[in-house]
Design an enzyme around this catalytic site. Structure first.
Site, short mmCIF file in Angstrom:
data_model
loop_
_atom_site.label_atom_id
_atom_site.label_comp_id
_atom_site.label_asym_id
_atom_site.label_seq_id
_atom_site.Cartn_x
_atom_site.Cartn_y
_atom_site.Cartn_z
N ASP A 8 -1.09 6.25 -5.81
CA ASP A 8 -2.03 7.03 -6.10
C ASP A 8 -1.67 8.07 -7.11
O ASP A 8 -0.39 8.62 -7.05
CB ASP A 8 -2.45 7.87 -4.74
CG ASP A 8 -2.76 7.05 -3.75
OD1 ASP A 8 -3.96 6.46 -3.65
OD2 ASP A 8 -2.08 6.77 -2.74
N HIS A 49 0.93 -1.24 -0.10
CA HIS A 49 -0.12 0.03 0.06
C HIS A 49 0.87 1.38 -0.08
O HIS A 49 1.73 1.85 0.96
CB HIS A 49 -0.74 -0.26 1.23
CG HIS A 49 -1.65 1.00 1.48
ND1 HIS A 49 -1.77 1.97 2.49
CD2 HIS A 49 -2.72 1.62 0.46
CE1 HIS A 49 -2.81 2.77 2.46
NE2 HIS A 49 -3.32 2.60 1.28
N GLU A 98 -4.45 3.93 -8.46
CA GLU A 98 -5.76 4.64 -7.95
C GLU A 98 -5.74 6.11 -8.56
O GLU A 98 -4.77 6.88 -8.49
CB GLU A 98 -6.07 4.71 -6.43
CG GLU A 98 -7.17 5.67 -6.17
CD GLU A 98 -7.53 5.73 -4.81
OE1 GLU A 98 -8.26 6.54 -4.48
OE2 GLU A 98 -6.61 5.21 -3.97
N HIS A 143 -0.70 10.85 -2.51
CA HIS A 143 -2.37 10.67 -2.19
C HIS A 143 -3.04 11.65 -1.72
O HIS A 143 -4.34 11.81 -2.20
CB HIS A 143 -2.06 9.55 -0.78
CG HIS A 143 -3.28 9.22 -0.08
ND1 HIS A 143 -3.98 9.91 0.85
CD2 HIS A 143 -4.07 8.22 -0.19
CE1 HIS A 143 -5.02 9.36 1.23
NE2 HIS A 143 -5.33 8.46 0.65
N GLU A 157 0.49 -0.64 -4.80
CA GLU A 157 -0.74 0.24 -4.91
C GLU A 157 0.14 1.62 -4.74
O GLU A 157 0.66 1.93 -3.89
CB GLU A 157 -1.76 0.03 -3.85
CG GLU A 157 -2.81 0.97 -3.86
CD GLU A 157 -3.07 2.05 -3.12
OE1 GLU A 157 -3.62 3.01 -3.39
OE2 GLU A 157 -1.88 2.47 -2.50
#
Length: 299
Positions: A64, A35, A138, A77, A62
């Protein structure tokens, strides 16, 4: 869109990212997703954190993505730079040059002074150089059909279309991904309890996603969610689980991947619990094999 499209996408995904292959094919072993990288040992969403996740044995990272004022893609993020850098202001009010001038490491530890906010293009190149490492990308906030290619073109240029899943909390963004880059696998992130599981499955079918990725705490309030989503032929990547109790629970629920701030610990826990991943055991160049030269992270 009819539910048939979802079934078609899942069938195609079996030849694409491992993130879209069921845990049943790995004897129930979920994939390990770092993450924001290995964000417990290096500053989140930096190349140092992504390298740490790779070396720790993560199957995927993962991250952003946001747009700067001059419409460049950066990996951050928050909607402001204040949280993770020495700067201040909204990301979308700063140019790429202004964001890149910031220190993204010193607030985490003096050992990481000089870390920069990476562009998404840099991260795509980073992943392309590490065989088997997949991306769960994301898009933060609402993106238009015109905006989406600013990200997806870098996926394609790096040859990562079969190693990438793009996702968002926002259905309009997922729809834009569907319409602008339908060749990439998509996922819907979930943080709020749905009105009904039938409605959730219908939304996923309409968006043509191949995975629905819930917040770990949501499962206590919606215990049938994993079963309903997987019953619809979708994958489940749960976030963000950092304790052995959470991992044990998710293992029992049969999730396909676990996002964690501790990919090092999760990979070791799964090895002890289920045995070493056959893919990593058989391939000396697989994630977790510390044989790669350490890249420079100062630019």
């Amino acid at each position: 869109m009819s539910p048939d499209r979802t079934a078609t996408d899942v069938s195609h995904a079996s030849r694409g990212p491992r993130l879209l292959r069921p845990a049943d094919e790995r004897a129930g072993r979920p994939l390990v997703v770092g993450h924001r990288g290995n964000s417990s040992v290096a500053p989140q969403n930096t190349l140092a954190a992504f390298e740490a996740a790779w070396r720790a044995g993560a199957d995927a990272i993962e991250l952003d993505v946001r747009l700067t004022a001059d419409r460049r893609t950066v990996v951050l993020h928050d909607d402001v730079v204040d949280v993770t850098t020495d700067g201040t202001g909204r990301v979308d009010a700063l140019t790429l040059a202004e964001v890149r001038a910031l220190d993204a490491g010193s607030s985490f530890s003096r050992a990481f002074v000089g870390q920069r906010v990476p562009t998404f293009e840099e991260v795509a190149r980073f992943a392309a150089q590490r065989p088997g490492l997949e991306l769960l990308v994301e898009l933060k906030g609402v993106w238009s059909v015109d905006d989406v290619p600013l990200v997806t073109r870098h996926v394609d240029a790096a040859g990562l279309a079969d190693r990438t899943v793009v996702q968002s909390f926002w259905p309009p963004t997922v729809a834009a991904l569907r319409d602008a880059a339908g060749h990439l696998a998509r996922a819907l992130l979930l943080v709020l309890r749905p009105d009904s599981l039938d409605e959730l499955v219908a939304v996923c079918a309409d968006l043509g996603v191949v995975a629905c990725n819930p917040y770990v705490a949501l499962l206590a309030h919606e215990p049938g969610l994993v079963e309903a989503v997987r019953g619809a032929g979708l994958r489940v990547h749960c976030w963000t689980a950092n304790t052995t109790d959470e991992w044990e629970d998710l293992l029992g629920r049969g999730v396909d991947a676990i996002m964690t701030d501790r990919p090092d610990r999760l990979a070791g826990w799964l090895d002890a619990r289920l045995g070493r991943s056959p893919e990593r055991a058989a391939d000396p160049l697989a994630p977790g094999a510390a044989v790669h030269a350490v890249p420079s992270f100062d630019g």
